[in-house]
Motif scaffolding. Sequence first.
Motif, PDB file in Angstrom:
ATOM      1  N   PHE A  41       1.011  -1.481   0.158  1.00 21.00           N
ATOM      2  CA  PHE A  41       0.064   0.288   0.086  1.00 21.00           C
ATOM      3  C   PHE A  41       0.992   1.135  -0.003  1.00 21.00           C
ATOM      4  CE2 PHE A  41      -2.804  -3.211   1.541  1.00 21.00           C
ATOM      5  CZ  PHE A  41      -4.529  -2.861   0.881  1.00 21.00           C
ATOM      6  N   ARG A  42       0.571   2.425  -0.537  1.00 20.92           N
ATOM      7  CA  ARG A  42       1.158   3.257  -0.669  1.00 20.92           C
ATOM      8  C   ARG A  42       0.170   4.377  -0.139  1.00 20.92           C
ATOM      9  NH1 ARG A  42       4.210   4.582  -5.425  1.00 20.92           N
ATOM     10  NH2 ARG A  42       3.379   6.287  -5.762  1.00 20.92           N
ATOM     11  N   ASP A  43       0.246   6.242  -0.302  1.00 19.24           N
ATOM     12  CA  ASP A  43      -0.713   6.831  -0.036  1.00 19.24           C
ATOM     13  C   ASP A  43      -1.848   6.892  -0.103  1.00 19.24           C
ATOM     14  OD1 ASP A  43       1.215   6.938   2.736  1.00 19.24           O
ATOM     15  OD2 ASP A  43       2.299   9.456   1.251  1.00 19.24           O
ATOM     16  N   ILE A  44      -1.629   6.707  -1.759  1.00 21.16           N
ATOM     17  CA  ILE A  44      -3.349   6.835  -2.521  1.00 21.16           C
ATOM     18  C   ILE A  44      -2.956   5.095  -3.362  1.00 21.16           C
ATOM     19  CG2 ILE A  44      -4.590   7.029  -4.432  1.00 21.16           C
ATOM     20  CD1 ILE A  44      -3.577  10.557  -3.563  1.00 21.16           C
ATOM     21  N   ASN A  45      -4.051   4.429  -3.367  1.00 18.12           N
ATOM     22  CA  ASN A  45      -4.065   3.323  -3.815  1.00 18.12           C
ATOM     23  C   ASN A  45      -5.398   3.275  -4.930  1.00 18.12           C
ATOM     24  OD1 ASN A  45      -1.882   1.613  -2.176  1.00 18.12           O
ATOM     25  ND2 ASN A  45      -3.423   2.818  -0.882  1.00 18.12           N
ATOM     26  N   ARG A  62      -6.896   6.514   9.842  1.00 12.46           N
ATOM     27  CA  ARG A  62      -6.240   6.358   9.678  1.00 12.46           C
ATOM     28  C   ARG A  62      -5.740   6.043   8.154  1.00 12.46           C
ATOM     29  NH1 ARG A  62      -1.649   5.152  13.048  1.00 12.46           N
ATOM     30  NH2 ARG A  62      -2.385   5.150  15.557  1.00 12.46           N
ATOM     31  N   VAL A  63      -6.648   4.453   7.573  1.00 14.93           N
ATOM     32  CA  VAL A  63      -6.757   4.470   5.919  1.00 14.93           C
ATOM     33  C   VAL A  63      -7.934   4.111   5.573  1.00 14.93           C
ATOM     34  CG1 VAL A  63      -6.212   2.170   5.589  1.00 14.93           C
ATOM     35  CG2 VAL A  63      -4.816   2.678   7.178  1.00 14.93           C
ATOM     36  N   ILE A  64      -8.315   5.293   4.829  1.00 21.10           N
ATOM     37  CA  ILE A  64      -9.698   5.276   4.334  1.00 21.10           C
ATOM     38  C   ILE A  64     -10.272   4.662   3.408  1.00 21.10           C
ATOM     39  CG2 ILE A  64     -11.797   6.553   3.843  1.00 21.10           C
ATOM     40  CD1 ILE A  64     -10.608   8.381   5.174  1.00 21.10           C
ATOM     41  N   ALA A 114      -4.010  10.491   6.017  1.00 24.73           N
ATOM     42  CA  ALA A 114      -4.491   9.237   5.360  1.00 24.73           C
ATOM     43  C   ALA A 114      -4.150   8.495   4.664  1.00 24.73           C
ATOM     44  CB  ALA A 114      -5.889   9.430   6.140  1.00 24.73           C
ATOM     45  N   GLN A 115      -4.103   7.037   4.606  1.00 20.34           N
ATOM     46  CA  GLN A 115      -3.920   6.762   3.092  1.00 20.34           C
ATOM     47  C   GLN A 115      -5.421   6.331   2.830  1.00 20.34           C
ATOM     48  OE1 GLN A 115      -1.442   3.376   5.372  1.00 20.34           O
ATOM     49  NE2 GLN A 115      -0.599   3.135   3.809  1.00 20.34           N
ATOM     50  N   ILE A 116      -5.506   6.019   1.310  1.00 25.70           N
ATOM     51  CA  ILE A 116      -7.172   6.290   0.744  1.00 25.70           C
ATOM     52  C   ILE A 116      -6.911   5.100  -0.256  1.00 25.70           C
ATOM     53  CG2 ILE A 116      -8.365   7.447  -1.159  1.00 25.70           C
ATOM     54  CD1 ILE A 116      -7.740   8.808   1.691  1.00 25.70           C
ATOM     55  N   ILE A 117      -8.088   4.474   0.159  1.00 30.06           N
ATOM     56  CA  ILE A 117      -8.550   3.048  -0.983  1.00 30.06           C
ATOM     57  C   ILE A 117      -9.830   3.130  -1.312  1.00 30.06           C
ATOM     58  CG2 ILE A 117      -7.879   0.214  -1.278  1.00 30.06           C
ATOM     59  CD1 ILE A 117      -6.252   1.355   1.443  1.00 30.06           C
ATOM     60  N   ILE A 118      -9.294   2.771  -3.455  1.00 32.17           N
ATOM     61  CA  ILE A 118     -10.519   3.400  -3.929  1.00 32.17           C
ATOM     62  C   ILE A 118     -10.369   2.016  -5.090  1.00 32.17           C
ATOM     63  CG2 ILE A 118     -10.491   5.408  -3.698  1.00 32.17           C
ATOM     64  CD1 ILE A 118      -9.667   6.114  -6.679  1.00 32.17           C
ATOM     65  N   ALA A 119     -11.896   1.340  -4.674  1.00 34.07           N
ATOM     66  CA  ALA A 119     -11.941   0.945  -5.833  1.00 34.07           C
ATOM     67  C   ALA A 119     -12.735   1.052  -6.571  1.00 34.07           C
ATOM     68  CB  ALA A 119     -13.042  -0.705  -5.034  1.00 34.07           C
ATOM     69  N   GLU A 169       1.553   4.060 -10.920  1.00 36.34           N
ATOM     70  CA  GLU A 169       2.510   2.931  -9.593  1.00 36.34           C
ATOM     71  C   GLU A 169       0.879   3.087  -8.441  1.00 36.34           C
ATOM     72  OE1 GLU A 169       6.234   4.191  -8.595  1.00 36.34           O
ATOM     73  OE2 GLU A 169       6.841   2.360 -10.477  1.00 36.34           O
ATOM     74  N   ASP A 170       0.229   4.049  -7.720  1.00 38.70           N
ATOM     75  CA  ASP A 170      -0.678   3.918  -7.454  1.00 38.70           C
ATOM     76  C   ASP A 170      -1.779   3.285  -7.490  1.00 38.70           C
ATOM     77  OD1 ASP A 170       0.350   6.864  -6.060  1.00 38.70           O
ATOM     78  OD2 ASP A 170      -0.526   7.843  -6.995  1.00 38.70           O
ATOM     79  N   VAL A 171      -2.001   2.622  -8.757  1.00 44.65           N
ATOM     80  CA  VAL A 171      -2.989   1.645  -9.136  1.00 44.65           C
ATOM     81  C   VAL A 171      -2.315   0.019  -9.133  1.00 44.65           C
ATOM     82  CG1 VAL A 171      -4.213   0.706 -11.094  1.00 44.65           C
ATOM     83  CG2 VAL A 171      -3.488   2.948 -11.071  1.00 44.65           C
ATOM     84  N   ALA A 172      -3.402  -0.890  -8.775  1.00 48.25           N
ATOM     85  CA  ALA A 172      -2.955  -2.024  -8.566  1.00 48.25           C
ATOM     86  C   ALA A 172      -4.490  -2.337  -9.342  1.00 48.25           C
ATOM     87  CB  ALA A 172      -3.483  -2.885  -7.414  1.00 48.25           C
ATOM     88  N   VAL A 173      -4.223  -3.824 -10.318  1.00 49.81           N
ATOM     89  CA  VAL A 173      -5.528  -4.379 -11.313  1.00 49.81           C
ATOM     90  C   VAL A 173      -5.713  -5.772  -9.541  1.00 49.81           C
ATOM     91  CG1 VAL A 173      -6.042  -5.560 -13.039  1.00 49.81           C
ATOM     92  CG2 VAL A 173      -4.112  -3.757 -13.176  1.00 49.81           C
ATOM     93  N   ILE A 174      -6.749  -5.890 -10.346  1.00 48.28           N
ATOM     94  CA  ILE A 174      -7.435  -7.152  -9.277  1.00 48.28           C
ATOM     95  C   ILE A 174      -8.626  -8.177 -10.582  1.00 48.28           C
ATOM     96  CG2 ILE A 174      -9.114  -7.789  -8.342  1.00 48.28           C
ATOM     97  CD1 ILE A 174      -7.015  -5.334  -6.665  1.00 48.28           C
ATOM     98  N   GLU A 175      -7.903  -8.953 -10.560  1.00 56.45           N
ATOM     99  CA  GLU A 175      -8.039 -10.625 -11.569  1.00 56.45           C
ATOM    100  C   GLU A 175      -7.866 -11.164 -10.831  1.00 56.45           C
ATOM    101  OE1 GLU A 175      -5.955  -8.826 -15.189  1.00 56.45           O
ATOM    102  OE2 GLU A 175      -4.672  -9.188 -13.615  1.00 56.45           O
ATOM    103  N   TRP A 176      -9.483 -11.919 -11.599  1.00 49.95           N
ATOM    104  CA  TRP A 176     -10.447 -13.271 -11.436  1.00 49.95           C
ATOM    105  C   TRP A 176      -9.191 -14.325 -12.372  1.00 49.95           C
ATOM    106  CZ3 TRP A 176     -12.267 -16.763  -7.784  1.00 49.95           C
ATOM    107  CH2 TRP A 176     -13.124 -17.299  -8.573  1.00 49.95           C
ATOM    108  N   LEU A 177      -8.652 -15.001 -11.822  1.00 49.37           N
ATOM    109  CA  LEU A 177      -8.079 -16.552 -12.215  1.00 49.37           C
ATOM    110  C   LEU A 177      -8.466 -17.153 -12.742  1.00 49.37           C
ATOM    111  CD1 LEU A 177      -3.953 -15.386 -10.878  1.00 49.37           C
ATOM    112  CD2 LEU A 177      -5.319 -14.475 -12.359  1.00 49.37           C
TER     113      LEU A 177
END
Length: 369
Positions: free
Chosen positions: A27-31, A274-276, A304-309, A322-330
């Motif tokens: 996790f980064r500050d923005i995700n 702290r984390v949203i 705060a750290q922000i995580i958005i879908a 690099e703020d972006v993470a890809v969520i995938e179904w295998l």
Amino acid sequence: MNRSKLTEIEIRGFKSIAYNRPLKLDFRDINVLLGANGAGKSNLFGFFKMLSFMMSGSLQSFVAQNGFNNSLLHYGPKNTPLLDGRLNFQNNDSSDIYRFSLTHAQESLIFNSEEIEWIKSDASSQRFKPELNFKESALTTHNHETCRIVRNMISGCKTYQFHDTSATGTLRLASTVDSAPYLQSEGNNLASFLYYLKQNFNDAYRRIVSYVQMVIPQFQDFYLEPTPKGYILLKWIDRSANDYILTPSQFSDGSLRYIALATLLLQPEKTMPRVIFIDEPELGLHPYAINQLIEMIKDAALHAQIIIATQSPALADGFDVEDVAVIEWLDHELCTQARRLQASDLNKWLEDYTLSELWDKNIIGGRPV
């Protein structure tokens, strides 16, 4: 500021996440989490919602509300008897690692193990295993200082979803004044929290009002007056010259969601979690409001750290690769995985395309196959 941050999680056996194929994510500050419908983004949020119930001593309530262990364990308890989690928190001086394991018992989940590891800056470490309570996390009852610190860090991770803007949705209903010191996960106490900010943090309140005015031009201010029984409704006044008081039913769905988001992201540091985690904040928002949302997220990330879908290309384009993470179904492994994007892998592509265009072309993944 030497603030402890959530640096990494590892999840095994929870919902769409297989036990033998753990989901690991830094996790980064923005995700920003991108992924197709059904890929498992919401399950990541569900894991943190479970942690919140755990830290309040209500794990069994969470299990009952979410379909018992058959729905929470990957393909059920016959296929996955255990659910494990690991969270790393780190500041300039040390790291705190919380590990836990849950196992099925009849229709419920009980603790199989719990452990806290404290790693100091000189690389020395200490491990603490609180006496198991089995039904609930020992962190909620143990008086050890380490338990208290870790419990507070996990309790500071809050999930938010402002989707229900129906006539009977909690965003439109009155809330009690005494529910005010923090914003609840579905905005149940939005009016009373705004009243609390107006009374105690007026600069933050005025800033929220100014951001709402930018997106809802006819809006002038909230009209927040408690009833004799201590309830507050999200009333407001417009820019007309008359003294007519409008009700929350006269906000559009998108306007109401935007108000909740502005309140969450522009609140003062003292009240901010702290984390949203925010699930699909772009729903129902005008493109201009999405630009304001990007600005508010970056502002909140200072504290705060922000995580958005999200499913919004415009929202994704507002942040660094690099703020972006890809969520995938295998499909071949029947499980959810996460992958953080690396700018070095995409620099050539980004010379000609935006991130959302690469997402649309399925270069970075995160789309239905």
